[in-house]
Design a protein around this motif. Sequence first.
Motif, PDB file in Angstrom:
ATOM      1  N   VAL A  72      -2.263  -7.747  10.339  1.00 48.79           N
ATOM      2  CA  VAL A  72      -1.673  -8.124   9.055  1.00 48.79           C
ATOM      3  C   VAL A  72      -2.542  -7.682   7.890  1.00 48.79           C
ATOM      4  O   VAL A  72      -3.772  -7.724   7.949  1.00 48.79           O
ATOM      5  CB  VAL A  72      -1.421  -9.659   8.990  1.00 48.79           C
ATOM      6  N   TYR A  73      -1.873  -7.228   6.841  1.00 44.18           N
ATOM      7  CA  TYR A  73      -2.502  -6.841   5.575  1.00 44.18           C
ATOM      8  C   TYR A  73      -1.862  -7.669   4.466  1.00 44.18           C
ATOM      9  O   TYR A  73      -0.705  -8.074   4.573  1.00 44.18           O
ATOM     10  CB  TYR A  73      -2.236  -5.368   5.254  1.00 44.18           C
ATOM     11  N   VAL A  74      -2.615  -7.885   3.396  1.00 46.53           N
ATOM     12  CA  VAL A  74      -2.072  -8.503   2.185  1.00 46.53           C
ATOM     13  C   VAL A  74      -2.438  -7.602   1.020  1.00 46.53           C
ATOM     14  O   VAL A  74      -3.603  -7.226   0.858  1.00 46.53           O
ATOM     15  CB  VAL A  74      -2.636  -9.920   1.950  1.00 46.53           C
ATOM     16  N   THR A  75      -1.438  -7.236   0.215  1.00 46.05           N
ATOM     17  CA  THR A  75      -1.720  -6.305  -0.878  1.00 46.05           C
ATOM     18  C   THR A  75      -0.944  -6.648  -2.137  1.00 46.05           C
ATOM     19  O   THR A  75       0.157  -7.203  -2.070  1.00 46.05           O
ATOM     20  CB  THR A  75      -1.403  -4.854  -0.461  1.00 46.05           C
ATOM     21  N   ASP A  76      -1.532  -6.306  -3.287  1.00 48.68           N
ATOM     22  CA  ASP A  76      -0.788  -6.316  -4.535  1.00 48.68           C
ATOM     23  C   ASP A  76      -0.232  -4.914  -4.749  1.00 48.68           C
ATOM     24  O   ASP A  76      -0.429  -4.022  -3.907  1.00 48.68           O
ATOM     25  CB  ASP A  76      -1.676  -6.765  -5.701  1.00 48.68           C
ATOM     26  N   VAL A  77       0.457  -4.713  -5.847  1.00 50.26           N
ATOM     27  CA  VAL A  77       1.078  -3.413  -6.099  1.00 50.26           C
ATOM     28  C   VAL A  77       0.013  -2.326  -6.240  1.00 50.26           C
ATOM     29  O   VAL A  77       0.149  -1.219  -5.699  1.00 50.26           O
ATOM     30  CB  VAL A  77       1.970  -3.477  -7.362  1.00 50.26           C
ATOM     31  N   GLU A  78      -1.075  -2.636  -6.923  1.00 51.83           N
ATOM     32  CA  GLU A  78      -2.146  -1.678  -7.188  1.00 51.83           C
ATOM     33  C   GLU A  78      -2.713  -1.071  -5.904  1.00 51.83           C
ATOM     34  O   GLU A  78      -3.023   0.115  -5.855  1.00 51.83           O
ATOM     35  CB  GLU A  78      -3.265  -2.381  -7.974  1.00 51.83           C
ATOM     36  N   TYR A  79      -2.840  -1.877  -4.882  1.00 47.92           N
ATOM     37  CA  TYR A  79      -3.489  -1.452  -3.631  1.00 47.92           C
ATOM     38  C   TYR A  79      -2.490  -1.100  -2.525  1.00 47.92           C
ATOM     39  O   TYR A  79      -2.889  -0.831  -1.392  1.00 47.92           O
ATOM     40  CB  TYR A  79      -4.412  -2.573  -3.145  1.00 47.92           C
ATOM     41  N   SER A  80      -1.219  -1.098  -2.866  1.00 48.68           N
ATOM     42  CA  SER A  80      -0.197  -0.953  -1.821  1.00 48.68           C
ATOM     43  C   SER A  80      -0.227   0.413  -1.133  1.00 48.68           C
ATOM     44  O   SER A  80       0.018   0.513   0.076  1.00 48.68           O
ATOM     45  CB  SER A  80       1.198  -1.218  -2.395  1.00 48.68           C
ATOM     46  N   PHE A  81      -0.565   1.472  -1.876  1.00 53.22           N
ATOM     47  CA  PHE A  81      -0.545   2.820  -1.282  1.00 53.22           C
ATOM     48  C   PHE A  81      -1.556   2.967  -0.138  1.00 53.22           C
ATOM     49  O   PHE A  81      -1.165   3.306   0.992  1.00 53.22           O
ATOM     50  CB  PHE A  81      -0.779   3.880  -2.368  1.00 53.22           C
ATOM     51  N   PRO A  82      -2.852   2.702  -0.349  1.00 49.95           N
ATOM     52  CA  PRO A  82      -3.784   2.820   0.784  1.00 49.95           C
ATOM     53  C   PRO A  82      -3.506   1.808   1.889  1.00 49.95           C
ATOM     54  O   PRO A  82      -3.732   2.098   3.069  1.00 49.95           O
ATOM     55  CB  PRO A  82      -5.159   2.588   0.147  1.00 49.95           C
ATOM     56  N   THR A  83      -3.001   0.635   1.513  1.00 44.35           N
ATOM     57  CA  THR A  83      -2.691  -0.381   2.522  1.00 44.35           C
ATOM     58  C   THR A  83      -1.603   0.108   3.465  1.00 44.35           C
ATOM     59  O   THR A  83      -1.686  -0.077   4.681  1.00 44.35           O
ATOM     60  CB  THR A  83      -2.252  -1.697   1.848  1.00 44.35           C
ATOM     61  N   ILE A  84      -0.595   0.746   2.904  1.00 44.69           N
ATOM     62  CA  ILE A  84       0.497   1.277   3.725  1.00 44.69           C
ATOM     63  C   ILE A  84      -0.021   2.353   4.676  1.00 44.69           C
ATOM     64  O   ILE A  84       0.368   2.390   5.852  1.00 44.69           O
ATOM     65  CB  ILE A  84       1.633   1.813   2.826  1.00 44.69           C
ATOM     66  N   LEU A  85      -0.906   3.216   4.187  1.00 42.07           N
ATOM     67  CA  LEU A  85      -1.467   4.229   5.079  1.00 42.07           C
ATOM     68  C   LEU A  85      -2.166   3.580   6.268  1.00 42.07           C
ATOM     69  O   LEU A  85      -1.948   3.969   7.425  1.00 42.07           O
ATOM     70  CB  LEU A  85      -2.451   5.140   4.350  1.00 42.07           C
TER      71      LEU A  85
END
Length: 304
Positions: A7-20
């Motif tokens: 599981v990951y938790v992300t805001d919009v700012e960090y969503s791109f690297p989190t998705i990778l």
Amino acid sequence: MNNQCVVYVTDVEYSFPTILSALQARKFASPATDVCVLMSEHLDNFEELKALLATSGVDLIDATEALQDSLGKLDGSHFQGRISVSTMAKLVLCEILPVNYTQIIYLDGDTQIVSDLGRLENATVPEGRFFAARDYTAIHDFLDTGKSSYYFNAGVLKFHRNGWIGQEALELFAKNPEACEGKHDQGALNYVCGSALILVSNRWNFPKQFLHLVNMSSLSIVHYMAHPKPWHGTFFPWTDRESQVYVDLRKAHPIYNALYRGISFDRKVLYKYRSIRARIEHAIEKGGPHPRVQSLLVGGDYAV
């Protein structure tokens, strides 16, 4: 239903690297482990992104309201815009994730999964315990002095839902934030962990700062903590290969590209200058894999 998730938790700012990272986790994890990304902020094209990620086996969940219920009061008083809700969310995951998940692998969004996660998945965490690896600071001190510290990094954790110390850490942060020594969630978890910690190899959470001292083939999860970041370019000690995956993701779909957040030209030049200098220094030293660093990855009294 699966009982284990990454599981990951992300805001919009960090969503791109989190998705990778989540897509890499899906590639390297067993089908018996779910991969979930919890959004801590509303995203305009959420449903479109959710459908796109579902085609790759990643579940995108809107956790905005649930996180606000759990952390909203602290967000208004203690966080004050300096600490993101997504950073502290690991402490309250048991309140948010579906109850079928008893084995929970939490990862920060600035990680890359570079090889199979099977051994980490197959190692069961007992109730009231959790897995974590040494922090960058503990490794730095170990290289300098040879003294071993169990101060752990909170960017990669595996814990049992029952007896997770997150709530205890959150209460400490609320009552006595000074005890966290400026490390927020990580400081609080280290402060209250006691005998709950089970130390694991740094192959599961390897700091980018030491990549030039290790064989990449020894690692499973690389943690790109602190700046610069690999989605902004190639900077020592990583190579083009580690940066290219983000370029490829931006090309893969317009939604992914729209989530990317760049840096200023001046900052990029500064990072490039520092990177070139560090690469030259390393070449002069002719350093290879460091035996002490390798010892953090194999052997030792590690659970996995």
